[in-house]
Write an enzyme that holds these catalytic residues in place. Structure first.
Site, PDB file in Angstrom:
ATOM      1  N   HIS A 112       9.352 -10.700   4.105  1.00 14.29           N
ATOM      2  CA  HIS A 112       8.213  -9.940   3.576  1.00 14.29           C
ATOM      3  C   HIS A 112       8.277  -9.993   2.053  1.00 14.29           C
ATOM      4  O   HIS A 112       9.362  -9.896   1.467  1.00 14.29           O
ATOM      5  CB  HIS A 112       8.281  -8.497   4.065  1.00 14.29           C
ATOM      6  CG  HIS A 112       7.105  -7.661   3.680  1.00 14.29           C
ATOM      7  ND1 HIS A 112       6.957  -7.139   2.416  1.00 14.29           N
ATOM      8  CD2 HIS A 112       6.014  -7.263   4.385  1.00 14.29           C
ATOM      9  CE1 HIS A 112       5.835  -6.447   2.366  1.00 14.29           C
ATOM     10  NE2 HIS A 112       5.239  -6.519   3.545  1.00 14.29           N
ATOM     11  N   ASP A 143       7.742  -7.969  -0.419  1.00 10.42           N
ATOM     12  CA  ASP A 143       8.466  -6.886  -1.085  1.00 10.42           C
ATOM     13  C   ASP A 143       9.971  -6.992  -0.850  1.00 10.42           C
ATOM     14  O   ASP A 143      10.776  -6.690  -1.739  1.00 10.42           O
ATOM     15  CB  ASP A 143       7.964  -5.522  -0.598  1.00 10.42           C
ATOM     16  CG  ASP A 143       6.546  -5.228  -1.036  1.00 10.42           C
ATOM     17  OD1 ASP A 143       6.123  -5.740  -2.087  1.00 10.42           O
ATOM     18  OD2 ASP A 143       5.839  -4.496  -0.319  1.00 10.42           O
ATOM     19  N   LYS A 200       6.562  -8.197  10.407  1.00  8.81           N
ATOM     20  CA  LYS A 200       6.598  -6.739  10.407  1.00  8.81           C
ATOM     21  C   LYS A 200       6.724  -6.261  11.852  1.00  8.81           C
ATOM     22  O   LYS A 200       6.269  -6.937  12.783  1.00  8.81           O
ATOM     23  CB  LYS A 200       5.317  -6.153   9.789  1.00  8.81           C
ATOM     24  CG  LYS A 200       5.075  -6.548   8.355  1.00  8.81           C
ATOM     25  CD  LYS A 200       3.792  -5.955   7.802  1.00  8.81           C
ATOM     26  CE  LYS A 200       3.951  -4.492   7.467  1.00  8.81           C
ATOM     27  NZ  LYS A 200       2.755  -3.956   6.759  1.00  8.81           N
ATOM     28  N   ASP A 225       0.735 -12.493  -0.191  1.00  7.35           N
ATOM     29  CA  ASP A 225       0.620 -11.182  -0.835  1.00  7.35           C
ATOM     30  C   ASP A 225       1.730 -11.064  -1.875  1.00  7.35           C
ATOM     31  O   ASP A 225       2.850 -11.510  -1.645  1.00  7.35           O
ATOM     32  CB  ASP A 225       0.750 -10.070   0.216  1.00  7.35           C
ATOM     33  CG  ASP A 225       0.349  -8.701  -0.303  1.00  7.35           C
ATOM     34  OD1 ASP A 225      -0.225  -8.633  -1.413  1.00  7.35           O
ATOM     35  OD2 ASP A 225       0.592  -7.710   0.401  1.00  7.35           O
ATOM     36  N   ALA A 226       1.428 -10.457  -3.009  1.00  9.95           N
ATOM     37  CA  ALA A 226       2.452 -10.267  -4.036  1.00  9.95           C
ATOM     38  C   ALA A 226       3.507  -9.280  -3.561  1.00  9.95           C
ATOM     39  O   ALA A 226       3.227  -8.354  -2.797  1.00  9.95           O
ATOM     40  CB  ALA A 226       1.811  -9.768  -5.330  1.00  9.95           C
ATOM     41  N   LYS A 256      19.226  -1.613  -8.824  1.00  9.62           N
ATOM     42  CA  LYS A 256      19.868  -0.594  -9.651  1.00  9.62           C
ATOM     43  C   LYS A 256      21.375  -0.587  -9.439  1.00  9.62           C
ATOM     44  O   LYS A 256      21.856  -0.625  -8.302  1.00  9.62           O
ATOM     45  CB  LYS A 256      19.304   0.792  -9.305  1.00  9.62           C
ATOM     46  CG  LYS A 256      17.816   0.920  -9.573  1.00  9.62           C
ATOM     47  CD  LYS A 256      17.278   2.279  -9.136  1.00  9.62           C
ATOM     48  CE  LYS A 256      15.770   2.369  -9.395  1.00  9.62           C
ATOM     49  NZ  LYS A 256      15.205   3.648  -8.919  1.00  9.62           N
TER      50      LYS A 256
END
Length: 405
Positions: free
Chosen positions: A16, A18, A177, A253-254, A280
């Site tokens: 995906h 993201d 998904k 999709d970005a 992080k």
């Protein structure tokens, strides 16, 4: 608590867009921590058609100096790492290919104003890397002490990815998904009412015999992943409900780091403080404090002190001690929540060195390159092994039992 209801969680695959971004960001965290265990990293990734863009703030020995000059060879290592992640995921498509994509590195030195609040000094302990609230959760719905709807959603896609890479399901492409809806009775999973799986596929697998092959394959995966008693003749399947899914991933999709925080945590079954994890370093309490609250909540449930446990913790930037600790066992606890709060503080002080950023980081061993593996299929409910996923250990059970007896 309601005892009879329907509940749904979703997951997304490593392909995906993201999640591609999350994995790249965490691979950069691992790269920098392998060079300097005290590196500071806040790496954001954008993925789109044939392009990957990095941005963010960093600091570390052997990485970049305060003037923004890279150490010899590091820039090439970063690009190689990015392309390696995309290659491992499996993208060799015209619209997104590990070898030919355009790469842009915009990482720069960490703000000195942030550094002065976070760094330890002669007169103060290391402060939190930001203000915020973090939540941890555990429940007894699965052996992993995770919400069942999310656990099954993750495992469906993880299995499909393994079959794609092994060649068993070579018609699958990386983007996918899943979504699982369960009916709960008496507070426990009773039946799967709906299963949704949308998967990118090779050309031609949207009609006729090839479409039937894909659908039968997905049903077989679901049957292997979910307990047999949850699947009935009334379970409704939605497999590629739009029909065709050939164009996917960053070409379709970005993708951005940190947009799948509910997939990363508890599938909506518990609150989320709002901060993402990927990209992080562990001085950022968005990440490390979310890990330690999961660790504590999981041990509470594993100890039999509750069937469900939510823990909230809060920090201020530059301040080492947490501002608050809150425990809610949702009326399933065997001891009062207030007593659990005191027990958790005592056990954390003894076993971790406290709930300061330094205590969490050192107590759980978080200053290691262990984060790429967390960036797909959930940060929680995973198997603790060696240095990986230390927050999934249940080694506080005896101490919590003793502290609450």
């Amino acid at each position: 608590m309601r005892s009879d209801f329907l509940f749904t969680s979703e997951s997304v695959s490593e392909g995906h867009p993201d999640k591609v971004s999350d994995q790249i960001s965490d691979a950069i965290v691992d790269l920098f921590l392998s060079k300097d265990p005290h590196a500071r990293v806040a790496c954001e990734t954008l993925t789109t058609t044939q392009k990957v863009v990095l941005a963010g703030e960093i600091r570390g020995e052997g990485i970049m100096d305060t003037e923004g000059n890279w150490a010899p060879g590091v820039e090439q290592e970063i690009e190689d790492t990015v392309r390696g992640v995309v290659r491992e995921i499996g993208y060799e498509q015209d619209g997104f290919h590990w070898e030919t994509l355009d790469f842009s590195n915009n990482l720069h030195p960490q703000s000195a104003h942030i550094a002065q609040g976070v760094d330890a000094g002669a007169d103060k302990d290391e402060g939190a890397g930001d203000q915020g609230i973090m939540f941890g959760f555990a429940c007894d719905e699965t052996p992993d002490l995770m919400p069942a709807t999310l656990d099954y959603s993750h495992k469906i896609l993880e299995r499909m990815a393994a079959d794609r890479k092994s060649g068993k399901a070579a018609f699958l492409e990386p983007d996918a998904k899943s979504q699982v809806t369960l009916r709960f009775a008496g507070g426990k999973p009773a039946a799967a009412t709906a299963i949704v799986v949308s998967t990118q596929h090779a050309k031609g697998y949207d009609e006729g015999a090839k479409e039937a092959e894909l659908h039968n394959y997905v049903r077989g995966v679901v049957a292997d992943v979910l307990p047999r008693e949850l699947l009935t003749n009334e379970t409704v399947y939605h497999i590629n409900p739009t029909g065709s899914f050939e164009i996917g991933g960053p070409d379709g999709d970005a993708g951005l780091t940190g947009r799948k925080i509910i997939v990363d945590t508890y599938g909506g079954a518990a609150p989320h403080g709002g901060g993402a994890f990927s990209g992080k370093d562990p001085t950022k309490v968005d990440r490390s404090a979310a890990y330690v609250t999961r660790y504590l909540a999981k041990n509470v449930v594993a100890a039999g002190l509750a069937r469900r446990c939510t823990i909230q913790i809060a920090y201020a930037i530059g301040v080492s001690q947490p501002l608050s600790l809150y425990v809610d066992t949702h009326s399933t606890g065997t001891v009062a929540d207030e007593k659990l709060e005191e027990a958790i503080k005592a056990v954390a002080a003894e076993k971790l060195g406290g709930l300061t950023p330094r205590g969490i980081r050192e107590g759980l061993g978080l200053n290691k390159p262990i984060y790429r593996k967390t960036a797909a299929y959930g940060h929680f409910g995973r198997k603790a092994s060696g240095d990986d996923f230390p927050w999934e250990k249940t080694d506080l059970v005896d101490a919590l039992k003793a502290a609450t007896s």
